[in-house]
Design a protein around this motif. Sequence first.
Motif, PDB file in Angstrom:
ATOM      1  N   TRP A 273       0.828  -1.205   0.000  1.00 45.66           N
ATOM      2  CA  TRP A 273       0.000   0.000   0.000  1.00 45.66           C
ATOM      3  C   TRP A 273       0.866   1.260   0.000  1.00 45.66           C
ATOM      4  N   LEU A 274       1.914   1.280   0.798  1.00 50.59           N
ATOM      5  CA  LEU A 274       2.759   2.471   0.925  1.00 50.59           C
ATOM      6  C   LEU A 274       3.464   2.828  -0.383  1.00 50.59           C
ATOM      7  N   GLN A 275       3.507   1.918  -1.323  1.00 53.49           N
ATOM      8  CA  GLN A 275       4.147   2.175  -2.612  1.00 53.49           C
ATOM      9  C   GLN A 275       3.187   2.829  -3.616  1.00 53.49           C
ATOM     10  N   THR A 276       1.909   2.953  -3.275  1.00 55.47           N
ATOM     11  CA  THR A 276       0.920   3.506  -4.207  1.00 55.47           C
ATOM     12  C   THR A 276       0.903   5.034  -4.166  1.00 55.47           C
ATOM     13  N   ASP A 277       0.438   5.626  -5.258  1.00 55.45           N
ATOM     14  CA  ASP A 277       0.286   7.082  -5.307  1.00 55.45           C
ATOM     15  C   ASP A 277      -0.755   7.562  -4.306  1.00 55.45           C
ATOM     16  N   GLU A 278      -1.818   6.769  -4.135  1.00 51.69           N
ATOM     17  CA  GLU A 278      -2.870   7.149  -3.188  1.00 51.69           C
ATOM     18  C   GLU A 278      -2.310   7.263  -1.773  1.00 51.69           C
ATOM     19  N   SER A 279      -1.428   6.351  -1.414  1.00 51.52           N
ATOM     20  CA  SER A 279      -0.810   6.379  -0.095  1.00 51.52           C
ATOM     21  C   SER A 279       0.069   7.620   0.056  1.00 51.52           C
TER      22      SER A 279
ATOM     23  N   SER B 235       4.388  12.437   3.931  1.00 51.22           N
ATOM     24  CA  SER B 235       3.339  12.727   4.911  1.00 51.22           C
ATOM     25  C   SER B 235       3.657  12.044   6.239  1.00 51.22           C
ATOM     26  N   VAL B 236       3.074  12.577   7.290  1.00 51.29           N
ATOM     27  CA  VAL B 236       3.247  12.020   8.633  1.00 51.29           C
ATOM     28  C   VAL B 236       2.775  10.565   8.664  1.00 51.29           C
ATOM     29  N   GLY B 237       1.614  10.294   8.042  1.00 51.35           N
ATOM     30  CA  GLY B 237       1.069   8.941   8.039  1.00 51.35           C
ATOM     31  C   GLY B 237       1.915   7.969   7.235  1.00 51.35           C
ATOM     32  N   HIS B 238       2.468   8.436   6.123  1.00 49.74           N
ATOM     33  CA  HIS B 238       3.302   7.561   5.291  1.00 49.74           C
ATOM     34  C   HIS B 238       4.562   7.170   6.057  1.00 49.74           C
TER      35      HIS B 238
ATOM     36  N   GLY C 120      -2.854  12.442   3.659  1.00 50.12           N
ATOM     37  CA  GLY C 120      -2.322  12.910   4.938  1.00 50.12           C
ATOM     38  C   GLY C 120      -1.638  14.259   4.879  1.00 50.12           C
ATOM     39  N   GLN C 121      -1.140  14.673   6.049  1.00 49.14           N
ATOM     40  CA  GLN C 121      -0.443  15.950   6.189  1.00 49.14           C
ATOM     41  C   GLN C 121       1.006  15.784   5.756  1.00 49.14           C
ATOM     42  N   HIS C 122       1.429  16.642   4.834  1.00 49.44           N
ATOM     43  CA  HIS C 122       2.803  16.591   4.334  1.00 49.44           C
ATOM     44  C   HIS C 122       3.638  17.668   5.008  1.00 49.44           C
ATOM     45  N   LYS C 123       4.829  17.278   5.410  1.00 45.82           N
ATOM     46  CA  LYS C 123       5.751  18.202   6.078  1.00 45.82           C
ATOM     47  C   LYS C 123       6.548  18.953   5.005  1.00 45.82           C
ATOM     48  N   GLY C 124       6.181  20.200   4.735  1.00 49.29           N
ATOM     49  CA  GLY C 124       6.939  21.012   3.794  1.00 49.29           C
ATOM     50  C   GLY C 124       7.066  20.390   2.413  1.00 49.29           C
ATOM     51  N   GLY C 125       6.026  19.705   1.950  1.00 48.65           N
ATOM     52  CA  GLY C 125       6.055  19.101   0.628  1.00 48.65           C
ATOM     53  C   GLY C 125       6.709  17.739   0.571  1.00 48.65           C
ATOM     54  N   GLY C 126       7.230  17.269   1.692  1.00 47.72           N
ATOM     55  CA  GLY C 126       7.887  15.956   1.730  1.00 47.72           C
ATOM     56  C   GLY C 126       6.908  14.841   2.045  1.00 47.72           C
TER      57      GLY C 126
END
Length: 115
Positions: free
Chosen positions: A31-37, A49-52, A41-47
């Motif tokens: 799942w973590l390899q998908t674009d949806e993943s 996401s916290v959840g990823h 979630g919240q991305h830290k400065g464009g990097g």
Amino acid sequence: MRPVAKGDDHDDTWRGFKDAVNMTPSELDKWLQTDESKDAGQHKGGGESVGHESGRKIVGILKSTRDDLSDGDYAHMRKVTGYVHRHLAQRPKGDVKDSTWRHSLMNWGHDPLKK
């Protein structure tokens, strides 16, 4: 599922985590390899996401033996359990199959549609 309090011992934390995380390490890793993943979630400065980032940690925890887990791992397990409980309580109405809500939960190791 029951939330785990901060003062609980490692056994309680483990049980709460295993109850909250219903995806296997291979399911979560895939799942973590998908674009949806990556988009959820919240991305830290464009990097990332916290959840990823959390999902990657969860895969490591699930692949570890309990004897190899650190206090930091247990702290993350409590964070995961709390996140899953909070977000399950915020389930949106309607079909959630392709929702950001579901994708965010899956980044944290919980697929709300999994039986």
